[in-house]
Design a protein around this motif. Structure first.
Motif, PDB file in Angstrom:
ATOM      1  N   ALA A 153    -119.732  31.793  18.664  1.00  0.00           N
ATOM      2  CA  ALA A 153    -120.222  30.704  17.814  1.00  0.00           C
ATOM      3  C   ALA A 153    -120.606  29.535  18.709  1.00  0.00           C
ATOM      4  CB  ALA A 153    -119.153  30.298  16.815  1.00  0.00           C
ATOM      5  N   THR A 154    -121.894  29.330  18.866  1.00  0.00           N
ATOM      6  CA  THR A 154    -122.403  28.235  19.687  1.00  0.00           C
ATOM      7  C   THR A 154    -123.164  27.290  18.782  1.00  0.00           C
ATOM      8  OG1 THR A 154    -122.616  29.742  21.566  1.00  0.00           O
ATOM      9  CG2 THR A 154    -123.827  27.675  21.690  1.00  0.00           C
ATOM     10  N   GLY A 155    -122.638  26.106  18.585  1.00  0.00           N
ATOM     11  CA  GLY A 155    -123.293  25.130  17.729  1.00  0.00           C
ATOM     12  C   GLY A 155    -123.031  25.326  16.253  1.00  0.00           C
ATOM     13  N   ALA A 176    -115.854  11.467   6.936  1.00  0.00           N
ATOM     14  CA  ALA A 176    -116.134  11.384   8.364  1.00  0.00           C
ATOM     15  C   ALA A 176    -116.732  12.721   8.807  1.00  0.00           C
ATOM     16  CB  ALA A 176    -114.848  11.103   9.134  1.00  0.00           C
ATOM     17  N   PRO A 177    -117.372  12.757   9.979  1.00  0.00           N
ATOM     18  CA  PRO A 177    -117.978  14.013  10.437  1.00  0.00           C
ATOM     19  C   PRO A 177    -117.015  15.208  10.436  1.00  0.00           C
ATOM     20  CG  PRO A 177    -118.735  12.220  11.810  1.00  0.00           C
ATOM     21  CD  PRO A 177    -117.670  11.651  10.897  1.00  0.00           C
ATOM     22  N   ALA A 178    -115.754  14.966  10.747  1.00  0.00           N
ATOM     23  CA  ALA A 178    -114.778  16.058  10.767  1.00  0.00           C
ATOM     24  C   ALA A 178    -114.565  16.673   9.390  1.00  0.00           C
ATOM     25  CB  ALA A 178    -113.443  15.565  11.326  1.00  0.00           C
ATOM     26  N   ASP A 179    -114.980  15.991   8.324  1.00  0.00           N
ATOM     27  CA  ASP A 179    -114.819  16.501   6.967  1.00  0.00           C
ATOM     28  C   ASP A 179    -115.921  17.476   6.569  1.00  0.00           C
ATOM     29  OD1 ASP A 179    -112.537  14.865   6.542  1.00  0.00           O
ATOM     30  OD2 ASP A 179    -113.838  13.179   6.032  1.00  0.00           O
ATOM     31  N   GLY A 205    -127.837  20.028  20.177  1.00  0.00           N
ATOM     32  CA  GLY A 205    -126.382  20.133  20.286  1.00  0.00           C
ATOM     33  C   GLY A 205    -125.768  18.880  20.889  1.00  0.00           C
ATOM     34  N   ARG A 206    -126.424  18.316  21.905  1.00  0.00           N
ATOM     35  CA  ARG A 206    -125.926  17.070  22.506  1.00  0.00           C
ATOM     36  C   ARG A 206    -125.988  15.923  21.502  1.00  0.00           C
ATOM     37  NH1 ARG A 206    -128.438  19.607  26.736  1.00  0.00           N
ATOM     38  NH2 ARG A 206    -130.446  18.544  26.476  1.00  0.00           N
ATOM     39  N   ILE A 207    -127.045  15.867  20.705  1.00  0.00           N
ATOM     40  CA  ILE A 207    -127.153  14.840  19.665  1.00  0.00           C
ATOM     41  C   ILE A 207    -126.023  15.012  18.654  1.00  0.00           C
ATOM     42  CG2 ILE A 207    -128.554  14.040  17.706  1.00  0.00           C
ATOM     43  CD1 ILE A 207    -131.042  14.771  19.495  1.00  0.00           C
ATOM     44  N   TRP A 208    -125.787  16.272  18.230  1.00  0.00           N
ATOM     45  CA  TRP A 208    -124.707  16.545  17.272  1.00  0.00           C
ATOM     46  C   TRP A 208    -123.382  16.051  17.828  1.00  0.00           C
ATOM     47  CZ3 TRP A 208    -124.389  18.470  12.336  1.00  0.00           C
ATOM     48  CH2 TRP A 208    -123.079  18.670  11.872  1.00  0.00           C
ATOM     49  N   ALA A 211    -121.522  13.439  15.770  1.00  0.00           N
ATOM     50  CA  ALA A 211    -120.586  14.077  14.841  1.00  0.00           C
ATOM     51  C   ALA A 211    -119.351  14.675  15.508  1.00  0.00           C
ATOM     52  CB  ALA A 211    -121.319  15.169  14.043  1.00  0.00           C
ATOM     53  N   GLY A 212    -119.329  14.732  16.829  1.00  0.00           N
ATOM     54  CA  GLY A 212    -118.153  15.277  17.513  1.00  0.00           C
ATOM     55  C   GLY A 212    -118.350  16.707  17.968  1.00  0.00           C
TER      56      GLY A 212
END
Length: 132
Positions: free
Chosen positions: A14-16, A69-72, A94-97, A101-102
């Motif tokens: 699982a990448t991204g 929050a992004p973790a949610d 992915g870097r932007i994410w 968002a973490g």
């Protein structure tokens, strides 16, 4: 709220994204599709990464307004008018994410779209979050 990301060893790495997310909580937030619209309703950004950053920021703003929050985030769908371009820019996206968002990813899918509501939009994101 608790979120468990499940990535079985027998599936491709699982990448991204996460293969599955088990979320428990007491409040579901359904996030409408967000493109790279600014506050005046105009699509901003010429490139896919620029538009992705604005669309993700818009999605996270809507989530924050709902108390999340992004973790949610449990699920995000990305609609791209050019999936090949999305793949080319995957590392940058992915870097932007991760910056916005973490490092944890929800269950995700990228769907090719002929066009989006706003003709100048290259990408749109919607999602589901589970809040405590």
């Amino acid at each position: 709220m608790s979120v468990e990301r499940i990535n079985p060893a027998e599936l491709s790495p699982a990448t991204g994204f996460s293969h599955a997310v088990v979320a428990t909580g007491s409040r579901l937030v359904f996030l409408a599709g967000q493109t790279a619209l600014d506050g005046a309703g105009k699509v901003v950004g010429e490139t896919l990464p620029e538009q992705f950053e604005t669309a993700l920021a818009n999605l996270l703003s809507a989530l924050a307004a709902a108390g999340g929050a992004p973790a949610d985030l449990s699920r995000v769908t990305v609609y791209a008018v050019d999936v090949a371009a999305y793949r080319v820019h995957a590392g940058e996206l992915g870097r932007i994410w991760r910056r916005l968002a973490g490092r944890d990813y929800p269950a995700m899918a990228v769907v090719g779209a002929v066009r989006l509501w706003d003709e100048a939009a290259l990408v749109e994101l919607d999602g589901v979050a589970v809040l405590p």
